[in-house]
Design a protein around this motif. Structure first.
Motif, PDB file in Angstrom:
ATOM      1  N   LEU A  27     167.754  30.208 -72.364  1.00  0.00           N
ATOM      2  CA  LEU A  27     166.490  30.906 -72.126  1.00  0.00           C
ATOM      3  C   LEU A  27     166.137  31.756 -73.333  1.00  0.00           C
ATOM      4  O   LEU A  27     166.883  31.791 -74.309  1.00  0.00           O
ATOM      5  CB  LEU A  27     166.618  31.784 -70.870  1.00  0.00           C
ATOM      6  N   SER A  28     165.029  32.472 -73.254  1.00  0.00           N
ATOM      7  CA  SER A  28     164.583  33.326 -74.356  1.00  0.00           C
ATOM      8  C   SER A  28     164.479  34.774 -73.892  1.00  0.00           C
ATOM      9  O   SER A  28     163.375  35.288 -73.655  1.00  0.00           O
ATOM     10  CB  SER A  28     163.221  32.844 -74.872  1.00  0.00           C
ATOM     11  N   PRO A  29     165.645  35.451 -73.754  1.00  0.00           N
ATOM     12  CA  PRO A  29     165.584  36.841 -73.285  1.00  0.00           C
ATOM     13  C   PRO A  29     164.951  37.750 -74.320  1.00  0.00           C
ATOM     14  O   PRO A  29     165.198  37.639 -75.516  1.00  0.00           O
ATOM     15  CB  PRO A  29     167.049  37.212 -73.052  1.00  0.00           C
ATOM     16  N   GLY A  30     164.122  38.654 -73.832  1.00  0.00           N
ATOM     17  CA  GLY A  30     163.501  39.669 -74.677  1.00  0.00           C
ATOM     18  C   GLY A  30     164.220  40.989 -74.488  1.00  0.00           C
ATOM     19  O   GLY A  30     165.439  41.040 -74.304  1.00  0.00           O
ATOM     20  N   VAL A  48     161.184  38.215 -70.539  1.00  0.00           N
ATOM     21  CA  VAL A  48     161.350  36.886 -71.098  1.00  0.00           C
ATOM     22  C   VAL A  48     160.233  36.634 -72.104  1.00  0.00           C
ATOM     23  O   VAL A  48     159.077  36.951 -71.855  1.00  0.00           O
ATOM     24  CB  VAL A  48     161.411  35.808 -69.988  1.00  0.00           C
ATOM     25  N   ARG A  49     160.624  36.138 -73.268  1.00  0.00           N
ATOM     26  CA  ARG A  49     159.637  35.863 -74.310  1.00  0.00           C
ATOM     27  C   ARG A  49     158.912  34.549 -74.067  1.00  0.00           C
ATOM     28  O   ARG A  49     157.779  34.368 -74.487  1.00  0.00           O
ATOM     29  CB  ARG A  49     160.341  35.842 -75.672  1.00  0.00           C
ATOM     30  N   ASN A  50     159.602  33.619 -73.427  1.00  0.00           N
ATOM     31  CA  ASN A  50     159.055  32.292 -73.188  1.00  0.00           C
ATOM     32  C   ASN A  50     159.669  31.808 -71.874  1.00  0.00           C
ATOM     33  O   ASN A  50     160.888  31.836 -71.734  1.00  0.00           O
ATOM     34  CB  ASN A  50     159.442  31.383 -74.355  1.00  0.00           C
ATOM     35  N   GLN A 149     156.841  36.735 -62.902  1.00  0.00           N
ATOM     36  CA  GLN A 149     156.908  38.099 -63.427  1.00  0.00           C
ATOM     37  C   GLN A 149     157.461  38.155 -64.859  1.00  0.00           C
ATOM     38  O   GLN A 149     157.585  39.237 -65.431  1.00  0.00           O
ATOM     39  CB  GLN A 149     157.774  38.976 -62.515  1.00  0.00           C
ATOM     40  N   LYS A 150     157.829  36.996 -65.404  1.00  0.00           N
ATOM     41  CA  LYS A 150     158.346  36.884 -66.777  1.00  0.00           C
ATOM     42  C   LYS A 150     159.572  37.784 -66.991  1.00  0.00           C
ATOM     43  O   LYS A 150     159.625  38.619 -67.888  1.00  0.00           O
ATOM     44  CB  LYS A 150     157.249  37.184 -67.792  1.00  0.00           C
TER      45      LYS A 150
END
Length: 160
Positions: A27-30, A48-50, A149-150
């Motif tokens: 995944l792309s954790p922010g 999440v960025r994406n 909710q990203k």
């Protein structure tokens, strides 16, 4: 065959960076929103960025296939069109009770690390058909990609 999701007396010992690195495989954790840890559990939430899942994660769109892949490779993403992750895991529970119990134990053992708002956010996410549930036998964790909710949630507890 039962997944090795149980290991009594193991401690979490994961840092925020450990969790971020693990999540970053698929995944792309922010930015971290929450990181809570005790000797027995870890709970984290990240922006999440994406919301896309990387190709390195085996995805299943059927609970039976998800269970097969979990046993075969030790990790699987589950996203069944028109079905919430909660509904899909109920199907898994009826076909492989030991795996279902192990998954439930992960969630229960992580409760000391989860505030009520965190628990409610995960509950809401797993009742949203857009959410991806990731079962990770290697780190004995549950990962929830809340696309609406990203956010990404990660929980693990003493049952690993």
């Amino acid at each position: 065959m039962t997944m090795p999701l149980l290991c009594s007396a193991c401690s979490s010992g994961l840092s925020e960076q450990d969790v971020r690195d693990r999540l970053g495989r698929w995944l792309s954790p922010g930015k971290a929103m929450v990181f809570s840890q005790t000797d027995s559990c870890t709970a984290a939430a990240f922006h999440v960025r994406n919301t896309a899942v990387k190709s390195s994660l085996v995805m299943a769109n059927d609970p039976a296939i998800a269970l097969f892949q979990l046993k075969r490779v030790g990790i699987v993403g589950l996203s069944v069109p028109g079905m919430t992750p909660a509904q899909a895991t109920e199907i898994i529970a009826t076909s492989d009770f030991p795996t279902a119990v192990a998954v439930i134990r992960v969630g229960q053992s992580a409760q000391p690390c989860m505030e009520p708002d965190f628990q409610q956010a995960i509950y809401n996410a797993v009742h949203d058909p857009k959410t991806v549930l990731i079962l990770d036998a290697e780190s004995v964790s549950l990962i929830v990609l809340d696309r609406t909710q990203k956010r990404i949630f990660f929980i693990t507890g003493a049952s690993h």
